[in-house]
Design a protein around this motif. Sequence first.
Motif, short mmCIF file in Angstrom:
data_model
loop_
_atom_site.label_atom_id
_atom_site.label_comp_id
_atom_site.label_asym_id
_atom_site.label_seq_id
_atom_site.Cartn_x
_atom_site.Cartn_y
_atom_site.Cartn_z
N ASP A 58 4.89 -7.60 15.09
CA ASP A 58 4.99 -6.23 15.13
C ASP A 58 5.95 -5.59 14.06
OD1 ASP A 58 7.22 -7.08 16.31
OD2 ASP A 58 7.47 -5.28 17.88
N ASP A 59 6.67 -6.39 13.27
CA ASP A 59 7.30 -6.04 12.02
C ASP A 59 6.41 -5.42 10.97
OD1 ASP A 59 9.84 -7.09 13.00
OD2 ASP A 59 9.38 -9.08 12.19
N LEU A 60 7.02 -4.50 10.27
CA LEU A 60 6.04 -3.75 9.39
C LEU A 60 6.35 -4.16 7.65
CD1 LEU A 60 5.88 -0.16 10.79
CD2 LEU A 60 4.54 -2.18 11.43
N MET A 110 1.52 -1.91 6.37
CA MET A 110 1.43 -0.64 6.41
C MET A 110 0.74 0.10 5.30
SD MET A 110 2.04 -0.10 9.28
CE MET A 110 1.96 1.65 9.66
N GLY A 111 0.86 -0.49 4.02
CA GLY A 111 0.11 0.27 2.80
C GLY A 111 0.79 -0.39 1.66
N SER A 112 0.12 -0.28 0.51
CA SER A 112 0.38 -0.63 -0.80
C SER A 112 0.18 0.19 -1.77
CB SER A 112 -0.56 -1.89 -1.11
OG SER A 112 -0.93 -2.72 -0.18
N THR A 119 6.58 2.19 -2.20
CA THR A 119 6.54 1.65 -0.81
C THR A 119 7.81 1.46 -0.28
OG1 THR A 119 5.86 -0.22 -1.34
CG2 THR A 119 4.04 1.18 -1.15
N ILE A 120 8.84 1.22 -1.34
CA ILE A 120 10.17 0.94 -0.74
C ILE A 120 10.65 2.01 0.29
CG2 ILE A 120 12.61 0.16 -1.41
CD1 ILE A 120 11.59 -0.81 -4.25
N PRO A 121 10.88 3.18 -0.15
CA PRO A 121 11.44 4.33 0.69
C PRO A 121 10.50 4.44 2.02
CG PRO A 121 10.39 5.35 -1.18
CD PRO A 121 10.59 3.88 -1.51
N HIS A 122 9.35 4.07 1.80
CA HIS A 122 8.52 4.31 3.35
C HIS A 122 8.95 3.12 4.17
CE1 HIS A 122 4.96 5.69 0.68
NE2 HIS A 122 5.95 6.41 0.92
N ALA A 123 9.43 1.94 3.52
CA ALA A 123 9.99 0.77 4.54
C ALA A 123 11.51 1.32 5.12
CB ALA A 123 10.05 -0.37 3.76
N ILE A 124 12.19 2.13 4.45
CA ILE A 124 13.40 2.52 4.70
C ILE A 124 13.14 3.49 6.03
CG2 ILE A 124 15.43 3.65 4.14
CD1 ILE A 124 15.44 1.33 2.58
N GLY A 125 12.10 4.20 5.77
CA GLY A 125 11.80 5.31 6.72
C GLY A 125 11.57 4.72 8.14
N ALA A 139 11.54 -3.52 9.12
CA ALA A 139 10.65 -3.05 8.13
C ALA A 139 10.72 -4.00 6.81
CB ALA A 139 10.50 -1.78 7.74
N VAL A 140 9.59 -4.52 6.05
CA VAL A 140 10.04 -5.44 5.15
C VAL A 140 9.12 -4.45 3.72
CG1 VAL A 140 9.35 -7.47 3.99
CG2 VAL A 140 9.55 -7.39 6.31
N ALA A 141 10.32 -4.28 2.74
CA ALA A 141 9.80 -3.56 1.44
C ALA A 141 9.57 -4.91 0.54
CB ALA A 141 10.71 -2.72 0.94
#
Length: 309
Positions: A58-60, A110-112, A119-125, A139-141
């Motif tokens: 379940d890690d993203l 979750m996406g590329s 996608t780095i800030p998406h991981a932060i969100g 979350a992994v960026a």
Amino acid sequence: MSEDRELYRRLFRTALLIRLVEERIIELYPSDRIQSPVHLSIGQEAVAVGACDALRPDDLVFATYRSHGFYIAKGGRLDRMFAELYGRVGGVSKGKAGSMHLSAPEVGLMGSSAVVASTIPHAIGAALSFKRHGNSRIAVAVFGDGATEEGVYHESLNFASLMKVPVLFLCEDNGLAVHSHRPVRQSYSLVKHAAAYGIASRRLDEGWDMLAVRRATLEAAARARAGEPFVLEIATARYKEHVGIGDDFHFGYRLESDIDAWKKRDPLIADKALVEELTPAIEREIEQAVAFAENSPSPSRAELLTDII
Ligand SMILES: Cc1ncc(C[n+]2csc(CCOP(=O)(O)OP(=O)(O)O)c2C)c(N)n1
């Protein structure tokens, strides 16, 4: 079989699957059935495989356009990936995303994105939401060394450090951004740089070693899970050209001998017996996925404006 041997075989099989999938893409590409640019990760498989094996289901993960490896290592369906590359409705995004924008949310990819560092800030969100919900997911960026030259990388480090979000920054350092070498682009060391933001970090030079990548990720992920953002930088090597299926040594921006040095340590080349043993079943799996893509219809005109922003 010892536990260690079993673990090695599991990681090796996934890495070999990624390599054989991309070698199949190389064979198919000239036929024009693949309707998408492709950024191959041949040479870099150990990073995706070692890292994803160390994560919880379940890690993203938020990846880059060079994402076949992460898609497969996180458990994305192979038939839907090939259909996506073919631009067919059976694809993960009904053929609208292509190779550069793979996602498989059902398994946590979750996406590329083709836009470097986006996608780095998406991981932060996502990490911020995990923190707010009080759960222990991370979350992994994932990004290349070139992405660390984008402003948003620096903003993300700052925000993650301030907010103590459970995020792992995972840099695949292949030393190149298209044709530019890292020393002409950067005057900083990533790990020293992370320290300036108060973020813990580690560099791993043995990026061909899946077990070492897994161990390093387990440690880094544990820190992130405890609310301590972590930068893990892993040295690796891209064997193929930046985009496309060829070798581009004739351009002279990099030396074949440097890549050969990585190949000597590459388990997918060195461990011939295991390659021979595992290849037939993997090839059957790939052929089934290709057949699925071939048999999947193209989207109709009515699909042109659906599922898009
Ligand atoms: C915002 C943005 N700037 C520039 C580009 C053009 N571009 C595409 S790939 C790339 C290099 C990225 O290198 P790196 O992040 O190290 O990833 P690698 O390709 O080595 O995996 C650049 C500059 C882009 N796609 N997006």
